[in-house]
Design a protein around this motif. Structure first.
Motif: not given
Length: 466
Positions: A432-448
C-alpha cells in the motif's frame, strides 16, 4: 392368605340364605295371619295379602333350592337332602291351611343348621373346601379327556381353531388337538403356567382373559374348564368365574362350534343353565369317572352353538342335574362321534393377551410387512448401486477423498487408483502506497486450500492427476 382369613363364596352365600329362609318363613306366617284377619271384613285387601303370601312362598322355595347346591359344594349331603324335602313340601303346601306351626318349626330348624361363615365351628367344612381349592387351578384329568374325545369327530382337510380361555400349562388343550389337525390358542393368567403352555400350544395370551382381545366367531371348539370355588375379593365383592367365563367366551365360538364346558355338577344353577340352553343346542351332561368325580364332582357339558333363543325346558332339565348327580350318565357312555366339529375354515385375525408377551411379539414381527420392509434396507445397502445422474466435480472430490474409490478399477484398461487430499498454502503480498507514491505498508495474505490428487498406476506407467 391364612386360613382364618379365607372367606369362601359358598359359606358366605349360605350365611345369607340362612337369614333369607328364616325371615321368609316368619313373613309367611305373618301374612297368613293378616289374610285370616281381613278375609271376612275386607276381601280385596285379603286377596292382595294372599298374592304377597304366594310371592313369599316362591322366594322361600328358591332360597331352599339354592341352599341345596351350596350344601352339596360343602359336602353337607344330609343337610342338602333335608333342604330338598322341605323345598318339595313347601311347593305343595296349602297356603290357607291353619297348621303352619309344624312347617314353621321344620324350616327354622333347617335354617339354624346352615353353616355360619362368621364362626369357627365350620373348621371341617373349611378344611374340605381348602382341599379342593388348589389356588383355583384344576388340570383336567387326561383319562376323562380321552373319553370326551371319543364322542367328537374332527373334519378332514380343514384346520380347526381351538380356544381355552384358562389354559393353565396347556396340556388339556394339547391333548384335545393332538392328531386332529387343530391350531391351539390359550390364555393364562399365571405367567409361569403361561410360559409352559407356550412350549406346547401354537399361541398363548398372557394375563386376564377378560382383558384380552380375541376375534369373535373364529373358533371351531371352545374348551372351558374355568376356576372353581372363587373366594371373595379384598373389596368384599363376590366372583364365581364359572358363569363369567361362559358368558365372555361363547362369543368367540362360531355358530355350530362345539362347547366342552367342565364344572362341578352343583354349579348347574338356574342362571348358568339358562345361558347354556339359550345359546347351545344338542346339550348333554356327562359325569366324570368315579374316582375323579369323587374328588372334584366334575361334569362335562357338551353342546353346539346356536343363535340365541329361549329354551326353558332344556334349562329345567339341566338344572335338575344340579340336585340329582346320580341321574347324570358317566362319560364312558358317551357315544362315539356324537358331536361333529364344523368343517368351515376360519381365520383368527385378532389374538392379543392382556400383558406384553415377547414370544407373541416376535411372531407378530415376523408376519409384519413393515418389519420386512425395514429389514430390506440392509439388502439395498449391500447391493450394487449406480447414480441416477453423472457425478459433479465436487462429488468426485468427496468420494475420492473419503477413500471409497481407492483400489483396483476393473475396465477395458485395468488400473489402480488412490485418491488423497493435500493442503496447499498460497501467500499473496500487497503493498500500500500514499498519495506521493511512498510505500506505507506491505499486506501479506495467506490462503490455505485442499487439493485433490489421484495417483493412478496403469500398465503404461504411473500417472498423477491433480
Amino acid at each position: 392368605m391364612s386360613q382364618q382369613h379365607e372367606r369362601f363364596y359358598a359359606l358366605e352365600r349360605l350365611q345369607d340364605l340362612k337369614g333369607q329362609i328364616s325371615k321368609g318363613m316368619a313373613e309367611m306366617l305373618s301374612l297368613r295371619g293378616k289374610v285370616e284377619k281381613y278375609k271376612e271384613s275386607d276381601l280385596p285387601r285379603a286377596q292382595r295379602l294372599y298374592l304377597e303370601l304366594q310371592k313369599e312362598r316362591n322366594h322361600l322355595v328358591s332360597a331352599l333350592g339354592e341352599a341345596q347346591l351350596f350344601l352339596q359344594e360343602t359336602e353337607e349331603y344330609q343337610l342338602s337332602a333335608m333342604g330338598a324335602k322341605l323345598q318339595q313340601g313347601m311347593q305343595g303346601f296349602n297356603l290357607m291351611a291353619t297348621a303352619y306351626k309344624p312347617v314353621y318349626e321344620a324350616v327354622m330348624a333347617f335354617a339354624g343348621k346352615l353353616p355360619d361363615a362368621t364362626q369357627t365351628t365350620n373348621a371341617a367344612i373349611i378344611g374340605r373346601l381348602m382341599n379342593n381349592v388348589k389356588m383355583g387351578y384344576y388340570p383336567t384329568d387326561p383319562v376323562n379327556i380321552d373319553l370326551i374325545l371319543k364322542g367328537i369327530t374332527f373334519p378332514s382337510g380343514v384346520t380347526t381353531n381351538l380356544l381355552d380361555p384358562c389354559c393353565g400349562c396347556g396340556k388339556a388343550l394339547r391333548q384335545v388337538a393332538q392328531g386332529n389337525n387343530c391350531f391351539t390358542y390359550g390364555v393364562e393368567l399365571d405367567e409361569s403356567r403361561a410360559e409352559e403352555a407356550q412350549t406346547i400350544l401354537h399361541r398363548v395370551g398372557v394375563g386376564s382373559f377378560f382383558h384380552s382381545r380375541i376375534s369373535n366367531e373364529a373358533f371351531h371348539g371352545l374348551f372351558l374348564n374355568p376356576p372353581y370355588l372363587s373366594v371373595l375379593t379384598e373389596g368384599g365383592g363376590r366372583a364365581r368365574h364359572e358363569k363369567r367365563f361362559l358368558v365372555e367366551s361363547l362369543r368367540a365360538l362360531t355358530m355350530g362350534g362345539l362347547l366342552i364346558y367342565i364344572i362341578p355338577y352343583y354349579r348347574l344353577t338356574s342362571d348358568i343353565c339358562r345361558i347354556l340352553s339359550d345359546n347351545f343346542t344338542d346339550l348333554t351332561v356327562w359325569r366324570f369317572t368315579d374316582s375323579e368325580f369323587k374328588k372334584f364332582k366334575q361334569v362335562a357339558i357338551l353342546g353346539l352353538r346356536k343363535k340365541r333363543s329361549d329354551d326353558p325346558d332344556t334349562a329345567n332339565t339341566l338344572e335338575h342335574y344340579g340336585y340329582t348327580p346320580t341321574a347324570i350318565s358317566v362319560l364312558t357312555e358317551l357315544a362315539e362321534g356324537q358331536y361333529a366339529v364344523p368343517a368351515e375354515a376360519k381365520t383368527v385375525s385378532v389374538f392379543k393377551g392382556e400383558r406384553f408377551n415377547e414370544k407373541e411379539l416376535e411372531r407378530q414381527l415376523r408376519q409384519s410387512n413393515s418389519f420386512q420392509k425395514l429389514m430390506s434396507k440392509n439388502e439395498l445397502d449391500s447391493a450394487q448401486k449406480h447414480p441416477l445422474l453423472p457425478l459433479s466435480i465436487g462429488q468426485v472430490g468427496l468420494i475420492g477423498g473419503s477413500g471409497m474409490i481407492n483400489g483396483l478399477v476393473s475396465c477395458d484398461t485395468p488400473h489402480i487408483i488412490k485418491g488423497r487430499i493435500v493442503k496447499v498454502k498460497q501467500v499473496d503480498e500487497h503493498e500500500q502506497h500514499n498519495a506521493k507514491g511512498m510505500k506505507m505498508v506491505t499486506e501479506v495474505k495467506e490462503v490455505i486450500s485442499n487439493k485433490m490428487i489421484f495417483n493412478v498406476l496403469t500398465p503404461d506407467g504411473f500417472r498423477s492427476l491433480v
